[in-house]
Design a protein around this motif. Structure first.
Motif, mmCIF file in Angstrom:
data_model
loop_
_atom_site.group_PDB
_atom_site.id
_atom_site.type_symbol
_atom_site.label_atom_id
_atom_site.label_comp_id
_atom_site.label_asym_id
_atom_site.label_seq_id
_atom_site.Cartn_x
_atom_site.Cartn_y
_atom_site.Cartn_z
ATOM 1 N N ASP A 20 0.833 -1.174 -0.083
ATOM 2 C CA ASP A 20 0.169 0.079 -0.064
ATOM 3 C C ASP A 20 0.970 1.332 0.168
ATOM 4 O OD1 ASP A 20 -2.204 1.509 -0.099
ATOM 5 O OD2 ASP A 20 -3.122 0.883 1.839
ATOM 6 N N LYS A 22 0.391 5.882 0.434
ATOM 7 C CA LYS A 22 -0.706 6.772 0.708
ATOM 8 C C LYS A 22 0.022 8.209 0.619
ATOM 9 C CE LYS A 22 -4.564 4.700 1.325
ATOM 10 N NZ LYS A 22 -4.394 3.702 0.595
ATOM 11 N N CYS A 67 -2.261 -2.914 4.777
ATOM 12 C CA CYS A 67 -3.047 -1.779 4.119
ATOM 13 C C CYS A 67 -3.020 -0.650 5.316
ATOM 14 C CB CYS A 67 -4.478 -2.129 3.908
ATOM 15 S SG CYS A 67 -5.210 -3.109 5.326
ATOM 16 N N CYS A 113 -8.122 -5.077 4.153
ATOM 17 C CA CYS A 113 -8.591 -3.753 3.837
ATOM 18 C C CYS A 113 -8.964 -2.919 4.910
ATOM 19 C CB CYS A 113 -9.699 -3.861 2.717
ATOM 20 S SG CYS A 113 -11.214 -4.966 3.205
ATOM 21 N N CYS A 323 -1.695 -0.831 -6.064
ATOM 22 C CA CYS A 323 -2.318 0.233 -5.365
ATOM 23 C C CYS A 323 -2.119 1.527 -5.865
ATOM 24 C CB CYS A 323 -2.226 0.240 -3.672
ATOM 25 S SG CYS A 323 -0.366 0.412 -3.333
#
Length: 354
Positions: A20, A22, A67, A113, A323
């Motif tokens: 993941d 971000k 995640c 998730c 992702c």
């Protein structure tokens, strides 16, 4: 050349498996999550600096991290919630990553998730975190309440437990309203209403659900994109629910392989990116129909679905892009990771002209 172009701005090869990535809110930093070859968790923070990614912090955790989300964090604190392979939910202060500021054994098995709402000024109501796991359960957590979820959706005792692969918050337009959409490995898609604590809608898409996402979390449900195995994605119009037919929808084939994720552009909810198991990205635009709803033969309202058109596609690698994350502050700036252990910062041009 009038179409949007997808440009790989920075590529950085890492030495662990990436699960993941971000953007850290209100910054030029990204946080990358994954697993080292020895099975420990990797959490690294990079800063985008003069056309390169500079490692500014890294820490190794006991278990692999699957995640993460900033969705329940306040803008000033920027705390990251993560789910790991052991079923643990942790919340980290990125300034001090040695110990989690909140930790609970959320599930019996891996957390596949995670999603958050109520933070970053997005969505009304309390900041909450949703987790979905291989144990078949979807749970909602409030970090002010230790060890006990505020809501739990799981099969009854004795029923078969399906692997939950994806969760997403939506409909958080008021203090009371909030729902969660969950997708499972057998193709089930379920919409849970957290206000009435009931299953509002369920449907089967025949293929395992890799990703579900509402176009916006903080408005009345508008559209939902669901991606599946075997190169299909579905778009549902969530404004009108028919008592028997459910929500109007369309399906589209893309990538010639599993579609791992779909992410809506924060600055324009009708544009979204899908990521493929063949290492490709596709940029799509949804167009609304002339009328959003119509009456059926029994004079009951039913939704009308629009259409999607592909704006651009590009192949970046031979491995799945698992992702993808848009930057909420800079339109067209994005980051993605793939199973070739590479993180890529992307620039998507001409998004204002489509």
């Amino acid at each position: 050349m009038d179409k949007p172009q997808i440009i790989a701005h920075v590529q950085k090869s890492l030495n662990f498996t990436l699960f993941d990535v971000k953007w850290v809110p209100c910054s030029a930093k990204i946080v990358v999550l994954g697993t080292h070859p020895r099975g420990t968790g990797a959490l690294q923070i990079y800063e985008l600096n003069k056309g390169d990614l500079t490692l500014i912090k890294e820490c190794e955790k006991e278990k692999a991290i699957k995640c993460g989300t900033f969705g329940a964090s306040q803008q000033q604190q920027r705390c990251l919630a993560t789910g790991n392979f052991e079923g643990k939910l942790d919340v980290w202060d990125l300034e001090h990553t040695q110990d989690a500021i909140y930790s609970t054994k959320a599930h019996k098995e891996i957390i596949n998730c995670i999603d958050g709402v109520g933070g970053l000024g997005i969505g009304e109501g309390a900041p909450e975190i949703a987790t979905g796991s291989r144990d078949g359960a979807v749970k909602v957590w409030d970090t002010r309440q230790k060890d006990t979820p505020v809501a739990k959706m799981e099969p009854a005792e004795g029923d078969s437990r399906r692997d939950c692969w994806t969760v997403a918050f939506g409909d958080t337009y008021s203090q009371q309203d909030r729902c969660i959409c969950a997708g499972y490995d057998n193709g089930d898609i379920k919409l849970f209403d957290l206000r009435t604590m009931s299953t509002r809608w369920e449907h089967n898409l025949k293929n395992g659900l890799c990703c579900v996402e509402f176009d916006r979390k903080d408005i009345k449900m508008n559209k939902l994109v669901a991606t599946t195995l075997e190169s299909k994605f579905h778009v549902f119009d969530m404004r009108t629910q028919h008592p028997t037919k459910g929500f109007a929808s369309l399906s589209e084939k893309a990538h010639k392989s599993t579609i791992w994720a779909a992410r809506h552009l924060p600055q324009n909810r009708d544009i979204f990116m899908t990521t493929g198991g063949n290492g490709s990205l596709c940029l799509w635009k949804y167009s609304y129909p002339a009328d959003r709803s119509t009456k059926d033969s029994d004079d009951i309202e039913q939704g009308v679905i629009g259409s999607v058109s592909q704006l651009q596609n590009v192949t970046l690698t031979t491995q799945p892009i698992s992702c993808f994350s848009w930057n909420a502050d800079k339109e067209g700036l994005a980051v993605c990771t793939s199973f070739d252990q590479t993180v890529r910062v992307l620039i998507v041009t001409k998004l204002k002209t489509v």
